[in-house]
Design an enzyme around this catalytic site. Sequence first.
Site, PDB file in Angstrom:
ATOM      1  N   ASP A  65      -0.734   2.474  10.631  1.00  0.00           N
ATOM      2  CA  ASP A  65      -1.462   1.951  11.531  1.00  0.00           C
ATOM      3  C   ASP A  65      -1.354   0.154  11.306  1.00  0.00           C
ATOM      4  OD1 ASP A  65      -2.268   1.364   8.656  1.00  0.00           O
ATOM      5  OD2 ASP A  65      -4.325   2.031   8.739  1.00  0.00           O
ATOM      6  N   HIS A  66      -0.288  -0.317  10.503  1.00  0.00           N
ATOM      7  CA  HIS A  66       0.251  -1.807  10.634  1.00  0.00           C
ATOM      8  C   HIS A  66       1.514  -1.518  11.291  1.00  0.00           C
ATOM      9  CE1 HIS A  66      -2.864  -3.611   7.937  1.00  0.00           C
ATOM     10  NE2 HIS A  66      -3.159  -2.479   7.674  1.00  0.00           N
TER      11      HIS A  66
ATOM     12  N   ASP B 280       0.155  -7.777   3.850  1.00  0.00           N
ATOM     13  CA  ASP B 280      -1.038  -7.592   4.365  1.00  0.00           C
ATOM     14  C   ASP B 280      -2.072  -8.520   3.600  1.00  0.00           C
ATOM     15  OD1 ASP B 280      -3.607  -6.751   5.420  1.00  0.00           O
ATOM     16  OD2 ASP B 280      -3.326  -4.734   4.869  1.00  0.00           O
TER      17      ASP B 280
ATOM     18  N   GLU C 137       0.754  -1.383   0.072  1.00  0.00           N
ATOM     19  CA  GLU C 137       0.065   0.092   0.044  1.00  0.00           C
ATOM     20  C   GLU C 137       0.966   1.476   0.043  1.00  0.00           C
ATOM     21  OE1 GLU C 137      -4.071   1.543   2.024  1.00  0.00           O
ATOM     22  OE2 GLU C 137      -2.938  -0.021   2.899  1.00  0.00           O
TER      23      GLU C 137
ATOM     24  N   TYR D 121      -0.583  -7.498  -1.363  1.00  0.00           N
ATOM     25  CA  TYR D 121      -1.719  -6.567  -0.854  1.00  0.00           C
ATOM     26  C   TYR D 121      -3.057  -7.192  -1.238  1.00  0.00           C
ATOM     27  CZ  TYR D 121      -4.272  -2.590   0.769  1.00  0.00           C
ATOM     28  OH  TYR D 121      -5.227  -1.927   1.473  1.00  0.00           O
TER      29      TYR D 121
END
EC number: 3.1.-.-
Length: 584
Positions: free
Chosen positions: A569-570, A437, A292, A396
């Site tokens: 946020d990861h 992810d 991302e 992803y």
Amino acid sequence: MLKYSFGRLPRSLLLSRAPLAPCARSTQFPPRQLVTLASRPPLIRAPPALPLLRSNAPHPFRVPGSRIRPQPACVRTVSCSASASTSGPGHNPAAMGSSSDPEPGSGGAPREKEAVAASPRTRAKRGDTEAAGKKPGAGAAKKGARSRAEVAAEGEGAGAAAGAEEEGAPPAAKKARTSRQTKAKAASAAPAAGGEAGEQQPQGGADAAAAAAEAAPAAKAKPQARGKKGQQAEPLPQYTAALRKPPPPAGAPVVKLLSWNVAGLRGLLKKQPDALSQLVAREGADVVCLQEHKLQGGHTDDMETALGLKGWSHYWACSTTKLGYSGVSIHTRQPPLSVTVGFGGRPAPGSPAAAAARASATAAAEAGAEEPDPEHEGEGRVLTAELPQAYVVSVYVPNSGEGLKRLDYRVGRWDGALAAYVRSLEARGKPVIVTGDLNCAHQEIDIHAPKTNLRSAGFTVEERESFGRLLLGEVGLVDTFRRLFPNTVGYTYFTRRFNCREKNKGWRLDYFLTSASLMPWEAGAGGEKGAAEAGSEGAQAAAPAPVPPPATQWRVYDSWILQDVYGSDHLPLGLTLVAEEEGQ
């Protein structure tokens, strides 16, 4: 001194709300005895008694049909009946009606005083909370309403009848007045307390002692109940940096891989320009996989300089159908053997042996191989680098979206295409490492609130079943973190709202999945463990297939999560491979 009283008042006065005369309010009686006609609605029965006058002078408030007569010095009141009195000069006070006479069995209490004692206002003023409307206690009060003699006794403040009845009741009946909990316990304790029914105890001390005696066992029972709940929901251990293995033995060949969903590479480097370079230097990583990054093809050259990884090789897959969306990349310390984009094997720009890869893709197309789905290829979600040790796939996975609008696409098309692609890589004779992810919390341990997220994207039954059945089941990949830490809670994603990271309320969406041949022999030799990981809750209990002999000398040494790294946020996660010597 003589005292005066009113005779019976006419019905017309009873039905009115005329206030009492001013002279009546100026008497020396306590205010609680001054009951006016305006304070009560019209009644059929007799209203409260009127106060007596302490003067022999004619009363200024003359009611038609009533007479003021001298009375003895004893205290006496007369009621106002609903029917008018026509007593003459020879009127006999005893002939005023039965309203002032005691009723049979009332203990000599007149009806007027019973009415005053039963008045809610009088009961509230006297603090008689029990007579003011509370439920009666145990004993005779449970069988029916209390007798009028008790009400009259309470109105006078004597309490003799009620006190005698309470003294004759079992102690359990007194305990029942405390609360619902003690009431239920007193009912079961009543037979045992029957022998103590005739004993008299001080009222205040007995109630306090009974309440303390009942509260003590209840207070002891609560921790036991909490203990049972604690045993059923015993907290699982949390992953921390202390669980990381020590560095491999000196001199052993080691390869370290990092994977991180940066949620926008440009924004990360704008806030922390040295975020990636410092992380790589600290961990000694050899391969970095990003997800991302949200870059376009024309921006990658500038980002390669901004990364600060001098001498490294950089490869990008960018979204072409939607700009500023998705995108993955692989950065290696040593140049890889080949790099391809998507499921179709399209060579990445600047990839070594690009001509050979392009020729291989052309040959596959001519052989009748299925064309990859354009929706898969256009979003830049897959990038594969061939290393001497294994194939590394940075992925992803599409999110099912708000309202699960892409759930069918994710489960019906994407998952199957990814599984088929990994099988095709393994068929080339090298183990495969899938990282990134994957947008799926496979088990309940991988999410902080499983019961409330059953229809949330990333934790639906369909996604979890597909993840376990295809990648972990049919393909046979191994979840390295869960294999090494089967009962440890470790999250990799925290929403930026509600301080979820500080509260440790997250999801484990990021993985390192590897071929079974890369796992240590003692950890990866369990076909049963693989079946347990791969299958959903309804997996068949078939006999585990034997694990094939390892096809490579490389083994997974550790799988870890970097909980002290911020910027997305990861969380970043890592994998350490160690080459075993021959004969081990």
